[in-house]
Scaffold this active site. Sequence first.
Site, mmCIF file in Angstrom:
data_model
loop_
_atom_site.group_PDB
_atom_site.id
_atom_site.type_symbol
_atom_site.label_atom_id
_atom_site.label_comp_id
_atom_site.label_asym_id
_atom_site.label_seq_id
_atom_site.Cartn_x
_atom_site.Cartn_y
_atom_site.Cartn_z
ATOM 1 N N HIS A 1 0.298 -0.993 0.100
ATOM 2 C CA HIS A 1 -0.185 0.144 -0.008
ATOM 3 C C HIS A 1 0.773 0.879 -0.389
ATOM 4 C CE1 HIS A 1 0.952 1.332 4.248
ATOM 5 N NE2 HIS A 1 0.486 -0.236 4.267
ATOM 6 N N GLU B 1 5.747 3.632 -9.733
ATOM 7 C CA GLU B 1 4.523 3.277 -9.587
ATOM 8 C C GLU B 1 3.879 4.132 -11.084
ATOM 9 O OE1 GLU B 1 2.424 4.405 -6.067
ATOM 10 O OE2 GLU B 1 3.824 4.096 -4.873
#
Lengths: 278, 288, 264
Positions: free
Chosen positions: A40, A165
């Site tokens: 996360h 990411e």
Amino acid sequence: MTPAIAVSHLNFHYPDADHPALQDVSFEVGAGEWVAIIGHNGSGKSTLAKNLNGLLAPDSGVVDIAGMTLAEETVWAIRAKVGIVFQNPDNQFVGATVADDVAFGLENRGIPRAEMLVRVQEALEAVEMSDFASREPARLSGGQKQRVAIAGIIAQRPDIIILDEATSMLDPAGRTEIIRLIQQLRATTQLTVLSITHDIDEAAKADRVILLNDGQIKTTGTPAEIFAYGPELLALGLDVPYPEKLKAALTARGVAMPQTYLDEEGLVAYLWTLHSTM
Amino acid sequence: MDITFDHVSFTYQAGTPFEGDGLKDVSATIKDGSYTAIIGHTGSGKSTLLQHLNALLKPTAGTVSIGDFQITSETSNKNLKPLRQKVGMVFQFAENQLFEQTVAKDIAFGPKNFGVPEDEALALAKRMVELVGLPQSVLEQSPFDLSGGQMRRVAIAGVLAMQPEVLVLDEPTAGLDPAGRAEMMAMFAKLHDTEHLTIVLVTHQMDDVADYADHVLVMAQGALIKQGTPREVFADTDWLRANSLGLPKTAAMAERLAQRGFHFDPLPLTAEELATQLLPQIGGGAHE
Amino acid sequence: MNKLLLGRYLPGDSWLHKLDPRTKLMASFYYIAIIFLANNWQSYLMMFVATMIMVAASKIRLGFFMRGVRPMLWLILFTVALQVFFTKGGAVYWSWGWLAITQYGLTNGAFIFMRFVLIIFVSTLLTLTTPPLALADAVESLLHPLRKIGVPVTELALVLQIALRFVPTLMDQTTKIMNAQRARGVDFGSGNLFQQMKAVVPLLIPLFVDSFGIAEDLATAMDARGYQGGDGRTKYRILQYHPRDVYAGGWMVILTLGLVFLRA
């Protein structure tokens, strides 16, 4: 064979933070492998990426990249071997045009211009952006900008590409575009890919998945092994692949489902057997 | 408060980067109390449509009716404030709008602009912080010391503090991780149910549309190309594919199962619905 | 605002567009210098005709050049008025106290007006036909010798290039933040000066915060891509002179000779 990345007992603590960002992280990535690191936001994924090419210096532990140990003397040599595609497509676009941006890393390394011209052209072809060579970034989509960022890395002929990411700020079309491009590059080159992500579909394409939680490696395995954790992934702040969601919904309705991970095709086949033996 | 688009067209000034990304003859109604989703590709005119909802843009032709307000190309820029109070806008990466020294002051900024006295505005801030699921302790903190997800919640609280009747959300979960996304979507559903806000959601996440919306507008090249309930819009899988729009995962799975010989009616939109419809077809009862 | 900041470049493929930016930059400065040689009707007429030929060669409508004059109009008229009223000599047409309109005053005023307009036309020609980036390259290339005395020319050029590159990004961000604050009830550009200044705070602070974020990301990305400062870097984009640049030089020589012959 020397692993592309070997990290052992890596610790990192940001100066003002209450908790360490990385705790005793050890793993290896084989040459040519595609490994996804999932976790996360705030689990330490991006900190890990920055520790791999010396953008951050670990408090303790050893990072070996293609047989070289990361240290002050080797940092530039290592950066030549590791390319990172960052999250924000706009903020890593240095050049005034697409071709200029691809050339930026080459200019930094003093590559002669004649060779630069060839490499820029090749890299743009590899990411299918040749037609955009003289475009300005303001006229490109997010996915196109990330493709340019990847071209800038390919042009440097690195061993390892880290996607930090890189797809998280893109729309679904841009995301598919980038994942497909990486698959394509892997088919044609020897690139080692480390993708840092919380996109479960991106992780599913990897050979191996490392699950990071609060700065520690929780577990490692093939995507199927990791996805078999099912709803436990939710508790770790991650998504569950769709077949696992449906499995959970069916289990809750009293249907006996297998413990192992089924992809969509596997699940369809399994349900059809149930239907046929009814 | 209904919002109605009556033959609305909008053309951007020539020479701007948005040139060609306008609206073409859009007619649609966003009903009071609805949860409307707007879907379409980047550059389909979604953002332009959105900015018409509180008159940040005015139509080049046609009329936008927002409650009692009629916005046309002739509408003056004055007196738009009461309208903007009624339609709260949460833009993409809304955390970028924070600027005050404390969270409380930032949330109070909107209401104060609309004439709410300072102490009332600060009281509103207290309530809103709770509504967006943040602890009261953040009120006196600087918004810039919070995490990205928390900052976004503060920004949303700042919009809610204006006490709008319509909440417009432009990709409110972009950049959040899956857990953050799920929490945020649950929060909007709660605001819709308990605070009776009309919600307009612009998104690329078809699963969110399937899970939460009751009406869908599909935009392409500045035109409204389809509208209806999610079930109606997602039922036509061939049409969706032809327009390269995604399917919710459940609808895609149901389609795959249907090709194998399963039968679904109506089209399931959530994993729960799909499981329920599957049960009799896989002898679910027999196992019990 | 956008156009102002970006130097109003108009893409095109005219002969002037294709000229090396260094040639255009040097020629523009040279032209502005030699225009001061003109001192009679003949020489000004020649410069006017020459400028019109260059404007025609750019294939850009005259209107764009007129727009370049407009913001300067008051300054021009003020200077012309000073010339008209304070130049003594020749026949006196009108006088009031120490103010007088004389023959010389009028001709001088007309010359000054002409000089202003021509200078604006030529500098507008430069910015209309040359992308800002090419101008930055030209400046870097022309200043390159200064490296010998320790001026960090390449670093400055990179800073300039990055600044130009991020202008559209920041403009975009400005629009977004303005919209967000407008939606929260801010009126930009209305009310008294104090209210207007206050309205700018919710725009400027987020913009600063965002710029710092960009700078940090950009520095990280540059670092990761091996940027270590100016030494040892090679250049991808290089400028190359062509025969047409020599013709442009020849054109300037012809103008100079013409001026020398025609001036009084």
